[in-house]
Design an enzyme around this catalytic site. Structure first.
Site, PDB file in Angstrom:
ATOM      1  N   TYR A   1     -16.080   2.687   9.522  1.00  0.00           N
ATOM      2  CA  TYR A   1     -14.607   2.643   9.494  1.00  0.00           C
ATOM      3  C   TYR A   1     -14.039   2.984  10.865  1.00  0.00           C
ATOM      4  O   TYR A   1     -13.235   2.247  11.432  1.00  0.00           O
ATOM      5  CB  TYR A   1     -14.113   3.619   8.418  1.00  0.00           C
ATOM      6  CG  TYR A   1     -12.612   3.704   8.307  1.00  0.00           C
ATOM      7  CD1 TYR A   1     -11.868   2.574   8.005  1.00  0.00           C
ATOM      8  CD2 TYR A   1     -11.951   4.918   8.492  1.00  0.00           C
ATOM      9  CE1 TYR A   1     -10.487   2.651   7.890  1.00  0.00           C
ATOM     10  CE2 TYR A   1     -10.578   4.998   8.373  1.00  0.00           C
ATOM     11  CZ  TYR A   1      -9.853   3.867   8.072  1.00  0.00           C
ATOM     12  OH  TYR A   1      -8.490   3.942   7.963  1.00  0.00           O
TER      13      TYR A   1
ATOM     14  N   LYS B   1     -12.142   0.429  13.463  1.00  0.00           N
ATOM     15  CA  LYS B   1     -10.773   0.712  13.906  1.00  0.00           C
ATOM     16  C   LYS B   1     -10.721   0.880  15.422  1.00  0.00           C
ATOM     17  O   LYS B   1      -9.748   0.479  16.068  1.00  0.00           O
ATOM     18  CB  LYS B   1     -10.241   1.966  13.207  1.00  0.00           C
ATOM     19  CG  LYS B   1      -9.876   1.730  11.762  1.00  0.00           C
ATOM     20  CD  LYS B   1      -8.704   0.770  11.679  1.00  0.00           C
ATOM     21  CE  LYS B   1      -7.999   0.812  10.349  1.00  0.00           C
ATOM     22  NZ  LYS B   1      -6.731   0.079  10.360  1.00  0.00           N
TER      23      LYS B   1
ATOM     24  N   THR C   1     -12.930  -6.740   6.878  1.00  0.00           N
ATOM     25  CA  THR C   1     -11.470  -6.687   6.711  1.00  0.00           C
ATOM     26  C   THR C   1     -10.826  -6.113   7.967  1.00  0.00           C
ATOM     27  O   THR C   1      -9.835  -6.641   8.468  1.00  0.00           O
ATOM     28  CB  THR C   1     -11.082  -5.761   5.528  1.00  0.00           C
ATOM     29  OG1 THR C   1     -11.815  -6.155   4.396  1.00  0.00           O
ATOM     30  CG2 THR C   1      -9.602  -5.796   5.245  1.00  0.00           C
TER      31      THR C   1
ATOM     32  N   GLY D   1      -3.645  -1.947  -2.504  1.00  0.00           N
ATOM     33  CA  GLY D   1      -2.207  -1.821  -2.753  1.00  0.00           C
ATOM     34  C   GLY D   1      -1.901  -2.182  -4.202  1.00  0.00           C
ATOM     35  O   GLY D   1      -2.798  -2.586  -4.945  1.00  0.00           O
TER      36      GLY D   1
ATOM     37  N   ASP E   1       0.335  -8.538   1.092  1.00  0.00           N
ATOM     38  CA  ASP E   1      -0.710  -7.637   0.577  1.00  0.00           C
ATOM     39  C   ASP E   1      -1.607  -8.411  -0.375  1.00  0.00           C
ATOM     40  O   ASP E   1      -1.121  -9.222  -1.168  1.00  0.00           O
ATOM     41  CB  ASP E   1      -0.049  -6.469  -0.179  1.00  0.00           C
ATOM     42  CG  ASP E   1      -0.930  -5.242  -0.216  1.00  0.00           C
ATOM     43  OD1 ASP E   1      -0.506  -4.195   0.304  1.00  0.00           O
ATOM     44  OD2 ASP E   1      -2.052  -5.316  -0.768  1.00  0.00           O
TER      45      ASP E   1
ATOM     46  N   LEU F   1      -0.815  -2.928   8.794  1.00  0.00           N
ATOM     47  CA  LEU F   1      -1.384  -1.796   8.052  1.00  0.00           C
ATOM     48  C   LEU F   1      -2.528  -2.211   7.137  1.00  0.00           C
ATOM     49  O   LEU F   1      -3.225  -1.342   6.602  1.00  0.00           O
ATOM     50  CB  LEU F   1      -0.294  -1.112   7.197  1.00  0.00           C
ATOM     51  CG  LEU F   1       0.573  -0.053   7.882  1.00  0.00           C
ATOM     52  CD1 LEU F   1       1.560  -0.697   8.837  1.00  0.00           C
ATOM     53  CD2 LEU F   1       1.331   0.766   6.864  1.00  0.00           C
TER      54      LEU F   1
ATOM     55  N   GLY G   1       0.841  -1.202   0.000  1.00  0.00           N
ATOM     56  CA  GLY G   1       0.000   0.000   0.000  1.00  0.00           C
ATOM     57  C   GLY G   1       0.872   1.246   0.000  1.00  0.00           C
ATOM     58  O   GLY G   1       2.113   1.158   0.006  1.00  0.00           O
TER      59      GLY G   1
END
Ligand code: UDP
Length: 328
Positions: free
Chosen positions: A164, A168, A110, A51, A46, A91, A25
């Site tokens: 999101y 997180k 994800t 990415g 990845d 990440l 990414g």
């Protein structure tokens, strides 16, 4: 000669094996490049969802670099690479407000499931994990700067954007829970808006979009009325902050903001990009519901308080918005 200098190995008695999930990414590839310069062994994992191999093309022949194309949800592959490494920079995530609004299921799965399996496998072997979270978790707060201990102010679940932040935030809770219950060494970082070479405008990020619009003479599209503010850090500063935390035992079990406190409104940013590129583009405003979804709520302001990381590691950003725009 950027491509040559990364092949010049510097002796480093603290060299480590480092796994970067999301290593192809934008930020992951810059992190890989800097770790290689410091003579660490790097594996970039990845699934190329956001990415791209072109981000790591220049690293592929490096003797200390390896890459795995695959999802972190492929647990046997993930476990194998976690076994071999000393540290995981996690990440891999669904990123970009546009993608999140359009694909909320993918975002949540994800981000939540991905972090869960990374922590599970790291915990079996007690590997240090750096979890990259986001300034988005501060939500609709308007009192800036945001400190790590601030309350989070998220919107209603009908607004998919907040999925999101919420996913997180859950990653943060889970990481700190692993630290508390299983003594898994974790460090949580909240990245603020990060910019630099190789960032694509494909996922809606404002600076690559504005620069591309300005350079091609298309209208520069300011979403909403442009009064919302952001603070932009250069990716090289961000990478330096991430690596600086690695050597800090006191960072373990804690949360750190990483960003540049220089605040600018999106409208001023559009004007600055237009000026810097000498563009003839018009600056136009576009209502949020035409870009994202009906009732879309933006974050009104976003400024990091970076006292905590500065006091611990001495880090502060060196590049200004002006430098950043010149580089982009
Ligand atoms: N934005 C904009 N025009 C664009 C892209 C983004 O006005 O072409 C705005 C967006 O609505 C937000 C800010 O710029 O207020 C930063 O957007 P970005 O997607 O880069 O990151 P965010 O901070 O929202 O995660």
């Amino acid at each position: 000669m950027e491509t040559l200098s990364i092949f010049a190995l510097q002796p480093n008695e603290n060299a480590m094996n480092i796994l970067i999930t999301g290593g192809a990414g934008f930020i992951g590839s810059h992190l890989a490049e800097q770790l290689l310069k410091e003579n660490h062994q790097v594996v970039a994992m990845d699934d190329l969802s956001t990415g791209a191999i072109s981000n790591i093309d220049h690293l592929l022949l490096h003797p200390n670099f390896d890459h795995v194309i695959g999802s972190i949800l492929d647990e046997s592959t993930l476990a194998e690479h976690i076994d071999r490494c000393d540290v995981v920079f996690h990440l891999a995530a669904a990123v970009g407000v546009k993608l999140i609004v359009e694909a909320p299921v993918r975002t949540i799965e994800t981000n939540v499931r991905g972090t869960e399996v990374v922590l599970q496998h790291a915990s079996k072997k007690r590997k240090l994990v750096i979890i990259t979270s986001t300034s988005e978790v501060y939500g609709k707060r308007t009192t800036v700067p945001f400190t790590e201990a601030s309350d989070l102010l998220l919107g209603c679940p009908h607004q998919h954007r907040w999925a999101y932040a919420c996913s997180k935030a859950l990653d943060e809770f889970l990481a700190l829970a692993y630290w508390k219950e299983q003594q898994l060494p974790v460090i949580v970082v909240r990245l603020f808006n990060t910019v630099g070479p190789r960032q694509t405008g494909r996922y809606g990020m404002v600076i690559p979009n504005f620069v591309q619009q300005a350079l091609t003479g298309e209208p520069i599209t300011v979403f909403g009325n442009g009064a919302q503010t952001r603070s932009f850090a250069d990716v090289t500063d961000v990478v330096r902050a991430l690596i600086g935390l690695l050597g800090e035992p006191k960072a373990v079990g804690d949360i750190f903001n990483i960003g540049n406190p220089e605040e600018i409104s999106v409208m001023r940013l559009a004007k600055q990009v237009k000026r810097a590129t000498g563009s003839m583009s018009d600056i136009v405003t576009v209502p949020y519901d035409q870009v994202y979804e009906a009732g879309f709520e933006d974050m009104p302001r976003r400024v990091p308080d970076i006292t905590k990381i500065h006091n611990l590691t001495g880090w502060s950003p060196t590049l200004t918005l002006r430098d950043i725009l010149d580089r982009v």
